[in-house]
Design a protein around this motif. Structure first.
Motif, mmCIF file in Angstrom:
data_model
loop_
_atom_site.group_PDB
_atom_site.id
_atom_site.type_symbol
_atom_site.label_atom_id
_atom_site.label_comp_id
_atom_site.label_asym_id
_atom_site.label_seq_id
_atom_site.Cartn_x
_atom_site.Cartn_y
_atom_site.Cartn_z
ATOM 1 N N ALA A 12 0.675 -1.121 0.023
ATOM 2 C CA ALA A 12 -0.036 0.090 0.109
ATOM 3 C C ALA A 12 0.847 1.156 -0.088
ATOM 4 O O ALA A 12 0.395 2.432 -0.550
ATOM 5 C CB ALA A 12 -0.861 0.143 1.206
ATOM 6 N N ASN A 13 2.140 1.242 0.747
ATOM 7 C CA ASN A 13 2.915 2.489 0.880
ATOM 8 C C ASN A 13 4.459 2.127 0.376
ATOM 9 O O ASN A 13 5.112 3.226 0.285
ATOM 10 C CB ASN A 13 2.931 2.936 2.093
ATOM 11 C CG ASN A 13 1.500 3.104 2.822
ATOM 12 O OD1 ASN A 13 1.154 2.359 3.464
ATOM 13 N ND2 ASN A 13 0.496 4.028 2.398
ATOM 14 N N GLU B 72 -1.546 4.980 -1.172
ATOM 15 C CA GLU B 72 -2.365 3.815 -1.272
ATOM 16 C C GLU B 72 -3.268 3.911 -2.501
ATOM 17 O O GLU B 72 -3.838 4.779 -2.584
ATOM 18 C CB GLU B 72 -3.193 3.265 -0.162
ATOM 19 C CG GLU B 72 -4.095 4.092 0.624
ATOM 20 C CD GLU B 72 -5.058 3.569 1.374
ATOM 21 O OE1 GLU B 72 -5.248 2.212 1.504
ATOM 22 O OE2 GLU B 72 -5.558 4.127 2.320
ATOM 23 N N THR C 225 -0.157 0.986 -6.574
ATOM 24 C CA THR C 225 -0.210 0.408 -5.180
ATOM 25 C C THR C 225 -1.465 -0.169 -4.702
ATOM 26 O O THR C 225 -2.486 -0.019 -5.380
ATOM 27 C CB THR C 225 0.248 1.575 -3.966
ATOM 28 O OG1 THR C 225 -0.681 2.646 -4.426
ATOM 29 C CG2 THR C 225 1.630 2.138 -4.547
ATOM 30 N N LYS D 186 -4.343 -1.391 -1.923
ATOM 31 C CA LYS D 186 -5.270 -0.786 -0.737
ATOM 32 C C LYS D 186 -4.736 -1.080 0.714
ATOM 33 O O LYS D 186 -3.938 -2.302 0.878
ATOM 34 C CB LYS D 186 -6.632 -1.027 -0.978
ATOM 35 C CG LYS D 186 -7.132 -0.375 -2.462
ATOM 36 C CD LYS D 186 -8.557 -0.988 -2.352
ATOM 37 C CE LYS D 186 -9.420 -0.452 -3.712
ATOM 38 N NZ LYS D 186 -10.810 -0.855 -3.785
ATOM 39 N N GLU D 187 -5.116 -0.570 1.506
ATOM 40 C CA GLU D 187 -4.531 -0.653 2.805
ATOM 41 C C GLU D 187 -5.158 -2.027 3.357
ATOM 42 O O GLU D 187 -4.661 -2.717 4.113
ATOM 43 C CB GLU D 187 -5.101 0.277 3.954
ATOM 44 C CG GLU D 187 -4.539 0.192 5.198
ATOM 45 C CD GLU D 187 -2.868 0.573 5.140
ATOM 46 O OE1 GLU D 187 -2.178 -0.093 6.187
ATOM 47 O OE2 GLU D 187 -2.367 1.318 4.299
#
Length: 216
Positions: A40-41, A90, A117, A119-120
């Protein structure tokens, strides 16, 4: 004016020659630029450099596709062919380009590579699966270590058993030899001694005294 132009022409020629040499000595652009380990990051960028070229660093141009953020990463005195991109948004689209840094400048930018990227919420299953894989790998390694230790212990025990058996055998042989030697030393003396013989000489007989009685 003619003198100035005559002086300027050689300078322009030398400058153009230097530019040609610099361009000729620049390293080629990186190839096989790929993005892996998407989260995500964060994400990891890797690339290849053609062989035979001196490369002392790299430069990465990172920007969001919507144009809201742009970042330039530069590192020299390294032979790394990968870089981790941090602080990414994200569920966002990014574009990256990589350049090689040589002794005489930078190469042309590589082809653009697009990635998105995660998703959380998508990060938790991936992390849990990775942790499971790491746990299973750790268990497998522990089992391998335990099996190896057991094999070593069994081999050592067998070696000690062989040494003890050899020692007992040698001890029995030495004991038998000692008992045989003792038996030979304790044989009866009659087998080795000669019978005694009486010494020579005449035996004298003793006569008892006679007593004569006279009556008056």
């Amino acid at each position: 004016m003619a003198h100035f132009s005559a002086y300027l022409n050689p300078v322009l020629v030398l400058f153009s020659c230097d530019l040609c040499l610099v361009r000729a000595n620049r390293p080629p652009s990186p190839v096989n630029v790929t993005v892996t380990q998407l989260k995500a990051n964060s994400a990891t960028v890797s690339w290849d450099v053609p062989e035979g070229d001196v490369v002392i660093g790299y430069a990465i141009l990172q920007q969001r596709q919507d144009g809201q953020m742009q970042r330039f990463i530069r590192e020299v005195n390294t032979t790394n062919r990968a870089c981790v991109l941090w602080d990414l948004a994200e569920d966002a689209d990014y574009i990256i380009q990589v350049q090689s840094i040589g002794l005489y400048g930078e190469s042309q930018a590589s082809k653009r590579v697009h990635f998105r990227t995660l998703k959380e919420t998508d990060r938790l299953p991936s992390n849990s699966s990775n942790q499971g894989d790491i746990t299973m790998e750790g268990l497998d390694k522990d089992r391998q270590l335990q099996t190896g230790e057991i094999i070593i212990i069994v081999a050592v025990l067998l070696m000690w058993a062989a040494v003890i058996a050899l020692f007992c055998r040698q001890y029995d042989i030495i004991k038998d030899n000692d008992s045989n030697n003792n038996k030979e030393k304790t044989k009866p003396s009659s087998e080795h001694s000669t019978p005694e013989r009486p010494t020579g000489g005449l035996l004298r007989s003793k006569k008892s005294p006679s007593v004569n009685i006279i009556e008056v």
